[in-house]
Design a protein around this motif. Sequence first.
Motif, short mmCIF file in Angstrom:
data_model
loop_
_atom_site.label_atom_id
_atom_site.label_comp_id
_atom_site.label_asym_id
_atom_site.label_seq_id
_atom_site.Cartn_x
_atom_site.Cartn_y
_atom_site.Cartn_z
N LEU A 224 0.90 -1.18 -0.03
CA LEU A 224 -0.19 0.10 -0.10
C LEU A 224 0.92 1.15 -0.15
CD1 LEU A 224 -2.76 -1.08 2.43
CD2 LEU A 224 -2.84 -1.22 0.09
N LEU A 225 2.02 1.11 0.81
CA LEU A 225 2.75 2.40 0.70
C LEU A 225 3.59 2.65 -0.42
CD1 LEU A 225 4.45 2.00 4.22
CD2 LEU A 225 2.96 3.91 3.70
N THR A 226 4.02 1.64 -1.04
CA THR A 226 4.78 1.56 -2.51
C THR A 226 3.48 2.09 -3.36
OG1 THR A 226 5.77 -0.45 -1.70
CG2 THR A 226 6.19 0.58 -3.96
N LEU A 227 2.66 1.67 -3.22
CA LEU A 227 1.29 2.00 -4.35
C LEU A 227 1.17 3.63 -4.21
CD1 LEU A 227 -0.25 0.54 -6.43
CD2 LEU A 227 -1.93 0.31 -4.78
N PHE A 230 4.14 6.02 -5.10
CA PHE A 230 4.41 5.63 -6.48
C PHE A 230 3.31 6.95 -7.30
CE2 PHE A 230 4.02 3.14 -10.57
CZ PHE A 230 4.99 4.01 -11.15
N ILE A 231 2.15 6.66 -6.83
CA ILE A 231 1.12 7.20 -7.60
C ILE A 231 1.19 8.71 -7.26
CG2 ILE A 231 -1.60 7.77 -7.86
CD1 ILE A 231 -1.77 4.69 -7.20
N TRP A 232 1.42 9.00 -5.85
CA TRP A 232 1.46 10.45 -5.47
C TRP A 232 2.71 11.35 -6.11
CZ3 TRP A 232 3.43 12.79 -0.53
CH2 TRP A 232 3.26 14.00 -0.32
N PHE A 233 3.68 10.49 -6.04
CA PHE A 233 5.01 11.16 -6.65
C PHE A 233 4.86 11.43 -8.15
CE2 PHE A 233 9.14 10.74 -3.80
CZ PHE A 233 8.04 11.08 -2.57
N SER A 234 4.17 10.50 -8.86
CA SER A 234 3.98 10.60 -10.25
C SER A 234 3.31 11.66 -10.51
CB SER A 234 3.51 9.29 -10.59
OG SER A 234 4.29 8.19 -10.52
N GLY A 248 -1.44 9.52 -16.13
CA GLY A 248 -2.58 9.74 -17.15
C GLY A 248 -2.17 8.77 -18.23
N ASN A 249 -1.59 7.63 -18.06
CA ASN A 249 -1.26 6.77 -19.06
C ASN A 249 -1.97 5.51 -18.68
OD1 ASN A 249 -0.33 4.46 -20.72
ND2 ASN A 249 1.33 6.11 -21.43
N ILE A 250 -3.03 5.08 -19.60
CA ILE A 250 -3.67 3.77 -19.07
C ILE A 250 -2.79 2.47 -18.73
CG2 ILE A 250 -4.60 2.96 -21.28
CD1 ILE A 250 -7.40 2.99 -19.76
N SER A 251 -1.91 2.46 -19.51
CA SER A 251 -0.98 1.24 -19.32
C SER A 251 -0.48 1.12 -18.12
CB SER A 251 0.26 1.25 -20.41
OG SER A 251 -0.13 1.44 -21.64
N ILE A 252 0.03 2.39 -17.47
CA ILE A 252 0.48 2.29 -16.04
C ILE A 252 -0.60 2.01 -15.04
CG2 ILE A 252 1.63 3.70 -14.32
CD1 ILE A 252 3.15 3.64 -16.86
N THR A 253 -1.75 2.54 -15.03
CA THR A 253 -2.71 2.38 -14.31
C THR A 253 -3.47 1.02 -14.68
OG1 THR A 253 -4.93 3.14 -15.79
CG2 THR A 253 -3.44 4.70 -14.04
N PHE A 254 -3.35 0.37 -15.65
CA PHE A 254 -3.80 -1.02 -15.84
C PHE A 254 -2.86 -2.02 -15.21
CE2 PHE A 254 -2.86 -4.69 -18.41
CZ PHE A 254 -4.13 -5.40 -18.41
N ALA A 366 -4.15 9.24 -5.32
CA ALA A 366 -3.36 8.42 -4.81
C ALA A 366 -3.88 7.62 -3.61
CB ALA A 366 -2.07 8.89 -4.41
N TYR A 367 -4.45 8.54 -2.68
CA TYR A 367 -5.37 7.99 -1.59
C TYR A 367 -6.57 7.24 -1.96
CZ TYR A 367 -8.74 8.30 2.11
OH TYR A 367 -9.70 8.27 3.07
N VAL A 368 -7.32 7.53 -2.92
CA VAL A 368 -8.45 6.99 -3.35
C VAL A 368 -8.12 5.51 -3.79
CG1 VAL A 368 -10.38 6.54 -5.03
CG2 VAL A 368 -9.99 8.65 -3.83
N PHE A 369 -7.02 5.29 -4.85
CA PHE A 369 -6.76 4.26 -5.41
C PHE A 369 -6.19 3.10 -4.26
CE2 PHE A 369 -5.12 2.30 -9.48
CZ PHE A 369 -4.70 1.30 -8.87
N VAL A 370 -5.39 3.84 -3.37
CA VAL A 370 -4.82 2.91 -2.35
C VAL A 370 -6.12 2.59 -1.40
CG1 VAL A 370 -3.17 2.80 -0.36
CG2 VAL A 370 -2.67 3.89 -2.40
#
Lengths: 387, 164
Positions: A224-227, A230-234, A248-254, A366-370
């Motif tokens: 969860l922390l890595t995720l 990663f999202i927040w920094f990105s 904003g690239n769907i391959s990454i979020t996929f 980032a918060y919502v995803f995690v």
Amino acid sequence: MKINKSLFLVILGLFLASAASAQDDHSHGNEPFTAGEFKAGETMLHHVLDTHNWHITDYPVGKNEKGERLYKALEIPLPWLFYSSEYGMQFYLSTEKLLASGHYEVHHEKVYHKGEHDHGHDEHADESHDEHSDEAHDEHTEAEHAHGQGKIYDFSPTKTVVQMILILGILIWVMTRVAKGYKKNVGRAPKGIQSFIEPVILFVRDEIARPYLGEKSARFLPYLLTLFFFIWFSNLFGIMPFNSNIMGNISITFTLALFTFFIVQFNGTKDYWQHIFAMPGVPKPLWLLITPIELFGVFTKPIALMIRLFANIAAGHFMILALVSLIFIMGKGGESLGGALGIMPLSVAFTIFIFCLEVIVGAVQAYVFVLLTAVFLGQALAKHDHH
Amino acid sequence: MDIVLPQLGLFFWTALLFLVTFFILKKFAWKPIIKGLKDREEGIENSLLEAKKAREEMSNLKSENEQLLRDARQERDKMIQEANRMRDEILAEAREKAQEAAGKELDKAKQQIDAEKKAALAEIKNTAGGLAVEVAEKLLRKHFQQPAEQKSFAEKLIADLSNN
């Protein structure tokens, strides 16, 4: 009055590293190109999509015989790495070298074997291809490839990949420094970067991991922390000049959603699967109805994760791009200084507003995803005792 | 519509880079950080508990001290009382004993005096008797040097005897 469009291009380039001229061609060689007509949609799409070079800005290099301004792109070429069904693994240092090999052609950041690309829709001859022809072209090439002609699997370290390496490198650097702080400041208050990151770590642990995962939170906290970071920094990097917006690239979020999907399924308890395939407390005939719905839900959850993050971040970027593009639209391709200057205060004000919003959205997403990852995981780990 | 289609290459790189980062961070960042946080939290909790315990101990000690002081005071009072009582007792006893001893001495002295007196009297009697007998002998000897007187005395004795 003629305004100096190059000035605007430089400004735009400096602030957004945008491919303002939206020319797919200019990356194919070092030939100077004309600015052509400004097309906001193309510029925006081009800016958001992944590329095989790191475009910094365009700069003017004089005029051609017709009196049109000529530009050159200032960019860092990135290597191509792909598997070709005809030539095997291929590696070229830049698009220029790839084209020089004579075996391939590149259209819209995609590599094709020479002659296998559909020339009926050659957008190089006609720069004003619209989305419709783009789609047609995609369908066509897909059909072509399906016919067993040469296939190419592109594994190039593109701009997005380089940006990701950069972000992950910084993430590792920051976090190992924070970790060092805990070894150095044992039994003392956090110091420096440690005191900045610690509240965020505590937030993820106390507000996300523990409430939803309970006693098993310690096991999943590193993920969860890595995720989260990663999202927040990105997202933070994505809104900084010269950086690419990788969430904003769907391959990454996929990929991230796929990790969550697998982690949830692999940690699902007997109860979790029972609730999907044989819902307790429900008449058996209804299972025929409920099981497909539940099974559907298993897949929609990560898909929603993927789309939510991608759409939020890409949308924010489109907003900023659209607002900046307003200046160019009102400037009528460098002909109307008044129009450009007139819209500029409004455009800049709104851009700053959206920019600030993006700072918040970046953290919130980032918060919502995690959080949702923790919620789904918590549901899969839960043991029900009502049956 | 490239924008909504995940790409194989990017998927591959993201998965690889994310996994590598995850394992590096897990080992070199999250583990020490989570441990550091836990240690600090436990440390703070322990210190708080210890402080509470120390405070309780302090108040216990204080009340204990007061109790001790009170006890000591009582003890002292008791000891003083005891000492007073003992002093009185010892004095009384001593007085009694002294009186007793004095009485005995007195008795003994009296007895001795009595005995001495008796012995003295007896000696006086003996001496006086002897002297009387000597005197009487001397008198008698002188008196009875004339046979007439011897004869009258004898007769008188005989007369006494015959009277009985």
